[in-house]
Write an enzyme that holds these catalytic residues in place. Structure first.
Site, PDB file in Angstrom:
ATOM      1  N   ALA A 188      15.660 -13.808   3.980  1.00 24.25           N
ATOM      2  CA  ALA A 188      16.781 -12.941   3.591  1.00 24.25           C
ATOM      3  C   ALA A 188      16.359 -11.543   3.143  1.00 24.25           C
ATOM      4  O   ALA A 188      17.197 -10.766   2.674  1.00 24.25           O
ATOM      5  CB  ALA A 188      17.667 -13.582   2.513  1.00 24.25           C
ATOM      6  N   ALA A 189      15.087 -11.176   3.345  1.00 20.77           N
ATOM      7  CA  ALA A 189      14.679  -9.805   3.000  1.00 20.77           C
ATOM      8  C   ALA A 189      15.424  -8.797   3.881  1.00 20.77           C
ATOM      9  O   ALA A 189      15.932  -7.782   3.386  1.00 20.77           O
ATOM     10  CB  ALA A 189      13.175  -9.645   3.155  1.00 20.77           C
ATOM     11  N   GLY A 190      15.491  -9.096   5.168  1.00 23.30           N
ATOM     12  CA  GLY A 190      16.213  -8.196   6.074  1.00 23.30           C
ATOM     13  C   GLY A 190      17.687  -8.128   5.716  1.00 23.30           C
ATOM     14  O   GLY A 190      18.301  -7.055   5.763  1.00 23.30           O
TER      15      GLY A 190
HETATM   16  O1  RIB Z   1      18.056 -14.217   7.334  1.00 24.72           O
HETATM   17  C1  RIB Z   1      17.892 -15.418   6.627  1.00 24.72           C
HETATM   18  C2  RIB Z   1      18.906 -16.405   7.069  1.00 24.72           C
HETATM   19  O2  RIB Z   1      18.663 -16.733   8.406  1.00 24.72           O
HETATM   20  C3  RIB Z   1      18.866 -17.713   6.327  1.00 24.72           C
HETATM   21  O3  RIB Z   1      19.629 -17.721   5.150  1.00 24.72           O
HETATM   22  C4  RIB Z   1      19.334 -18.706   7.367  1.00 24.72           C
HETATM   23  O4  RIB Z   1      20.590 -19.244   7.109  1.00 24.72           O
HETATM   24  C5  RIB Z   1      19.325 -17.943   8.686  1.00 24.72           C
HETATM   25  O5  RIB Z   1      20.569 -17.621   9.077  1.00 24.72           O
END
Ligand code: RIB
Length: 305
Positions: free
Chosen positions: A250-252
């Site tokens: 989830a950094a992006g």
């Molecule tokens: O970008 C991270 C996300 O990618 C995660 O939370 C997962 O659900 C996927 O969609």
């Protein structure tokens, strides 16, 4: 009414294991931990924008299973308007995630209810798009719906952001004319442009190609190398704040949500990129998707170590 970010995208329950390394094909590894964590690129970006100061609405679908209720409630708890989050018969989206000791991850997603967010369903929530200042889309919902949201955003004169994630192939050419900010990572920029992206120089070449294809402005996120901004007139490299990474999940998404929140707060593009980068840097120091996303106060208090 204050400025608003509307996210059209996915909600997933992340089933997260930690292991010393990622498994090879056919291999069984003994993991260290397991957790269910709210995620999905769309929902993560909505949470990031909300925690970082924006008024946010989510357009998406969850299943009628227990995960669906949890995913929806998580957004409500952040003050996100979920009137356009529909519950559809069946299972919610899930993501199977392995995170290794080097903070790298491998993810398999199963769309579930996210696949039910059709252009017709989005059409029922056109009022949400009309109320937006910024519309954000990603690629975990049907392509036809993404295309509809981008086109509608352009027709309504909104600022349109596409985070083309996950991407393994070029985008439909007709989408580009509707995109104000295209925000891929390195591998997505390579998939979209058909060019290798493994350095600042190759990122500049790929960004130029994406602008030639019709994108308004391009921000290629480069992980620890920061990001590259291109607007067709020139480039600017934004080095990333240096932090010790625990989990890059989830950094992006945090960057995209933070960038959008900063734009609607009136920051310049350069300020918004730096703001998004600080938020993303903080997120990688914490585990999980939505639990890792910092607040506005966290970002304001951040000092480069
Ligand atoms: O970008 C991270 C996300 O990618 C995660 O939370 C997962 O659900 C996927 O969609």
């Amino acid at each position: 009414m204050s400025a608003k970010v509307v996210v059209v995208g996915s909600l997933n329950m992340d089933l997260v294991t930690r292991a010393s390394r990622l498994p090879r094909g056919g291999e069984t590894l003994i993991g260290q931990s397991f957790a269910t964590v709210c995620g999905g690129k769309g929902a993560n970006q909505a949470v990031a924008a909300a925690r970082l100061g924006a008024q946010v609405s989510m357009v998406g679908c969850v299943g009628t299973d227990a995960y669906g209720q949890v995913l929806r409630q998580a957004l409500l708890d952040e003050g996100i308007d979920c009137r356009a989050v529909s519950a559809v018969e069946g299972t919610s989206g899930v993501a199977l995630i392995v995170v290794d000791d080097n903070s790298q991850n491998a993810i398999v997603i199963v769309a579930g209810a996210n696949g039910a967010l059709t252009p017709a369903v989005l059409g029922c929530f056109d009022a949400a798009l009309q109320e937006a200042d910024v519309i954000i889309c990603q690629l975990e919902i049907p392509d036809a719906t993404v295309g509809h949201a981008l086109k509608r955003g352009r027709e309504l004169g909104k600022t349109v952001i596409l985070n083309p994630a996950p991407a393994s192939r070029p985008l439909p050419q007709e989408w580009y004319a509707s995109i104000d900010y295209l925000i891929p990572n390195e591998s997505e920029a390579a998939a979209l442009s058909g060019l290798p992206v493994d350095s600042l120089q190759t990122a500049q070449i790929a960004a130029t190609r994406l602008i030639d294809m019709g994108a308004g402005k391009v921000i290629i996120t480069l992980g620890a190398q920061g990001s590259l901004f291109a607007d067709g007139k020139g480039f600017e490299h934004f080095p990333a704040p240096s932090v010790k990474a625990l989990d890059t999940t989830a950094a992006g998404d945090t960057f995209v949500g933070g960038f959008a929140a900063a734009l609607v707060a009136g920051m310049s593009e350069a300020q918004a990129i730096r703001f998004g980068q600080v938020a993303a840097a903080l997120s990688v120091t914490r585990a999980g998707a939505q639990p890792s996303i910092p607040t506005l106060a966290d970002v304001q208090a951040f000092k480069t170590p």
